[in-house]
Motif scaffolding. Structure first.
Motif, PDB file in Angstrom:
ATOM      1  N   SER A 318       0.840  -1.196   0.000  1.00 19.66           N
ATOM      2  CA  SER A 318       0.000   0.000   0.000  1.00 19.66           C
ATOM      3  C   SER A 318       0.873   1.243   0.000  1.00 19.66           C
ATOM      4  O   SER A 318       2.105   1.164   0.037  1.00 19.66           O
ATOM      5  CB  SER A 318      -0.945  -0.008   1.201  1.00 19.66           C
ATOM      6  N   MET A 319       0.241   2.413  -0.004  1.00 24.48           N
ATOM      7  CA  MET A 319       0.957   3.670  -0.184  1.00 24.48           C
ATOM      8  C   MET A 319       1.732   4.077   1.064  1.00 24.48           C
ATOM      9  O   MET A 319       1.431   3.646   2.181  1.00 24.48           O
ATOM     10  CB  MET A 319      -0.023   4.782  -0.538  1.00 24.48           C
ATOM     11  N   GLY A 320       2.733   4.952   0.830  1.00 30.53           N
ATOM     12  CA  GLY A 320       3.408   5.604   1.936  1.00 30.53           C
ATOM     13  C   GLY A 320       2.658   6.883   2.294  1.00 30.53           C
ATOM     14  O   GLY A 320       1.456   7.003   2.046  1.00 30.53           O
ATOM     15  N   VAL A 321       3.361   7.856   2.904  1.00 31.99           N
ATOM     16  CA  VAL A 321       2.721   9.134   3.182  1.00 31.99           C
ATOM     17  C   VAL A 321       2.288   9.747   1.852  1.00 31.99           C
ATOM     18  O   VAL A 321       2.969   9.584   0.828  1.00 31.99           O
ATOM     19  CB  VAL A 321       3.669  10.082   3.952  1.00 31.99           C
ATOM     20  N   PRO A 322       1.165  10.455   1.808  1.00 31.75           N
ATOM     21  CA  PRO A 322       0.555  10.814   0.518  1.00 31.75           C
ATOM     22  C   PRO A 322       1.143  12.048  -0.156  1.00 31.75           C
ATOM     23  O   PRO A 322       0.401  12.911  -0.627  1.00 31.75           O
ATOM     24  CB  PRO A 322      -0.913  11.038   0.902  1.00 31.75           C
ATOM     25  N   TRP A 323       2.460  12.176  -0.187  1.00 33.02           N
ATOM     26  CA  TRP A 323       3.065  13.194  -1.042  1.00 33.02           C
ATOM     27  C   TRP A 323       4.213  12.540  -1.824  1.00 33.02           C
ATOM     28  O   TRP A 323       4.658  11.432  -1.510  1.00 33.02           O
ATOM     29  CB  TRP A 323       3.519  14.421  -0.250  1.00 33.02           C
ATOM     30  N   PHE A 324       4.665  13.222  -2.857  1.00 33.95           N
ATOM     31  CA  PHE A 324       5.649  12.675  -3.787  1.00 33.95           C
ATOM     32  C   PHE A 324       6.869  12.113  -3.036  1.00 33.95           C
ATOM     33  O   PHE A 324       7.322  12.729  -2.076  1.00 33.95           O
ATOM     34  CB  PHE A 324       6.099  13.794  -4.731  1.00 33.95           C
ATOM     35  N   PRO A 325       7.364  10.951  -3.460  1.00 40.20           N
ATOM     36  CA  PRO A 325       6.979  10.117  -4.607  1.00 40.20           C
ATOM     37  C   PRO A 325       5.897   9.084  -4.321  1.00 40.20           C
ATOM     38  O   PRO A 325       5.813   8.092  -5.062  1.00 40.20           O
ATOM     39  CB  PRO A 325       8.293   9.466  -5.002  1.00 40.20           C
ATOM     40  N   TRP A 326       5.108   9.282  -3.241  1.00 36.49           N
ATOM     41  CA  TRP A 326       3.896   8.518  -2.976  1.00 36.49           C
ATOM     42  C   TRP A 326       4.138   7.072  -2.560  1.00 36.49           C
ATOM     43  O   TRP A 326       3.529   6.606  -1.605  1.00 36.49           O
ATOM     44  CB  TRP A 326       2.950   8.532  -4.196  1.00 36.49           C
ATOM     45  N   PHE A 327       4.991   6.359  -3.251  1.00 34.77           N
ATOM     46  CA  PHE A 327       5.171   4.923  -2.990  1.00 34.77           C
ATOM     47  C   PHE A 327       6.321   4.697  -2.004  1.00 34.77           C
ATOM     48  O   PHE A 327       7.309   5.431  -2.018  1.00 34.77           O
ATOM     49  CB  PHE A 327       5.439   4.176  -4.295  1.00 34.77           C
TER      50      PHE A 327
END
Length: 536
Positions: A318-327
């Protein structure tokens, strides 16, 4: 001589305590910068100590000179201390200014010479130029591909159907060519104003279309689950899957074969970028886009990625923290590296991003083509086949987004390239103001990368998924909730052997259910936490 010296250096009790201890009446203090000499009467200095002399001392000139000199020396010491503090403060401020200047220079250089996703590939620029130069019907659709556009709306007040969203959809139909497009919009439970706005929009649509404003869904027709307290509730995903499928109903009677299916959320977008998502993502040597699905990137503000529920990287994380680079920087990090390389086809297992383009073959029932398409879905024990539709995970305490499940079903069985991509050149937002700032914020977003990695570690992201590593159609040991109405919680956890599924990477051990009373304002769903594992 020696005895005399000892006598002079001895402590003379007859001398007042305030006299100089060196015994030299002409002594000059080394701290006395103006070389003033205190002259003490040697005769009076040897007068016997008397209380009256002590009382009379404040009235003598020599007393006040000594007081003045002591105050002067003290002031100099304080001044020297303040000078040292001021010099340290000046050095610290100079360091801060230099550091700030260096950081500002780095920001300007990266934003100017190494911007993120601002230098479009040549075929993206060509498409944009064709549209800008003529603004003719079909100018973005050089191969005259057939596109089915689907949207589901919850639009109280009719602000979407009567606002910028509708204008963008109409412009998109224009540059794709009205003769190449079918528009399907399904709206439900939004009120009279929404119905009126949708009716006005329908009069402006130039292509074939189906625009439906429906009454609230009959919950009795949707599958229910039984919670530990005995109540019967509807999974939120079951509701969303049903609504999304209703926008696809016209496909069941369509007499033409569509090349692409474009699903649009209630987002603000640039019509040219929507065309680039359709026709420019991962092009082959003939200039045709090759994907099973390709997603935009959606933002809730100029920096924050929104659709984390449905998005998974190539390893299924699943995603990391929701800012770039996101993953997150975990596993093989292939998805993360491709984002940082400015790729327009970032390989993932699942995505949505507010707007997603599909190969339409997966959603139509053309048996001659369906038989040749190999997917993870039709490789499953349930043998899912075209036409694929949105669905819900049936297990009670295992929740997966309907948007992730459809991606799991249609993707290739090749783990290295499932045919599902994120295209960061195409960005959408949930309001016009945020969309207007995305061109600027993305120029500097590579600077967030080290902060993102640290923040992921602090936040313990990505979330743990106990089923992510399961190899599809292989036996695994797992905790599964089994319904049993004889138990206090209407069921218990059991450790069982089960068959891992192709969509296990989508899920998490939580449950979203619809609220029993749907209200126009606020969320119409809520979270229910599962019982502790192995309670029975």
């Amino acid at each position: 001589m020696v005895s005399q010296h000892k006598q002079d250096d001895s402590f003379d009790l007859s001398r007042p305590l305030y006299l100089d201890s060196y015994g030299d009446s002409n002594y000059t203090s080394p701290d006395d910068d103006d070389s003033a000499v205190y002259l003490l009467d040697s005769q009076s200095a040897r007068k016997p100590y008397a209380p009256l002399a002590l009382l009379a001392e404040p009235f003598s000139l020599s007393y006040w000179r000594r007081i003045q000199k002591c105050a002067f020396r003290r002031a100099k010491r304080v001044k020297r201390g303040h000078s040292r503090v001021s010099e340290w403060l000046r050095r610290f401020l100079r360091f801060i200014c230099a550091l700030s200047g260096a950081l500002l220079l780095i920001v300007i250089m990266i934003g100017t010479f190494f911007p993120s996703y601002t230098r479009l590939p040549m075929h993206y620029r060509s498409l944009r130029a064709r549209v800008r130069d003529g603004w003719e019907e079909g100018s973005a659709n050089t191969h005259q591909e057939k596109v089915y556009i689907a949207a589901t709306l919850f639009d109280p007040g009719g602000k979407l159907a009567a606002g910028d969203w509708a204008v963008n959809v109409l412009n998109l139909v224009h540059i794709l060519g009205p003769e190449n497009v079918y528009l399907s919009i399904y709206e439900n439970d939004s009120g009279e104003e929404a119905l009126e706005a949708l009716s006005k929009l329908e009069s402006r649509v130039a292509c074939n279309h189906t625009l439906v404003s429906d009454a609230p869904l009959n919950f009795d027709d949707l599958p229910h689950v039984i919670l530990p307290d005995g109540t019967r509730r509807i999974k939120r995903i079951a509701y969303l899957a049903e609504v999304r499928n209703r926008a696809l109903r016209p496909l069941e009677q369509a007499q033409i074969r569509f090349d692409k299916l474009l699903y649009i959320n209630d987002i603000m977008f640039n019509p040219v970028e929507a065309a680039q998502l359709l026709f420019s993502t991962n092009v082959d040597h003939e200039g045709r886009a090759q994907y099973r699905s390709a997603c935009a990137v959606d933002f809730i503000n100029p920096f924050k990625f929104y659709d984390t529920f449905a998005t998974r990287d190539l390893d299924g994380f699943s995603m990391g923290v929701p800012w770039f680079p996101w993953f997150p920087a975990v596993g093989n990090e292939i998805t993360l590296r491709e984002v940082l390389s400015n790729s327009d086809a970032v390989r993932v297992r699942s995505c949505w991003g507010g707007m997603v383009a599909f190969d339409a073959r997966f959603f139509q029932n053309w048996q001659d083509e369906a038989a040749t398409i190999r997917t993870a879905g039709n490789n499953s024990s349930s043998n899912l086949t075209a036409p694929y539709r949105f669905r819900v995970e049936k297990e009670l305490w295992w929740d997966s987004s309907e948007c992730c499940l459809i991606q799991a079903d249609i993707q290739s069985t090749d783990a290295a390239n499932p045919g599902v991509y994120v295209n960061p050149y195409v960005r959408v937002a949930y309001d016009s103001r945020t969309l207007s700032w995305l061109w600027l914020s993305k120029r500097f977003e590579k600077l967030y990368t080290p902060v993102h990695i640290i923040a992921d570690a602090l936040a313990k992201l990505p979330d743990f998924n106990p089923r992510r590593k399961g190899v599809p159609w292989h036996t695994v040991e797992d905790d599964v909730w089994k319904y049993d109405d004889t138990k206090p919680a209407n069921g218990t956890w059991h450790e069982v052997s089960r068959m891992a599924k192709h969509d296990d990477f989508c899920g998490r051990r939580r449950l979203q259910v619809m609220k029993e009373v749907i209200r126009p304002e606020g969320k119409n769903w809520e979270f229910i936490e599962p019982p502790p594992l192995l309670i029975g």
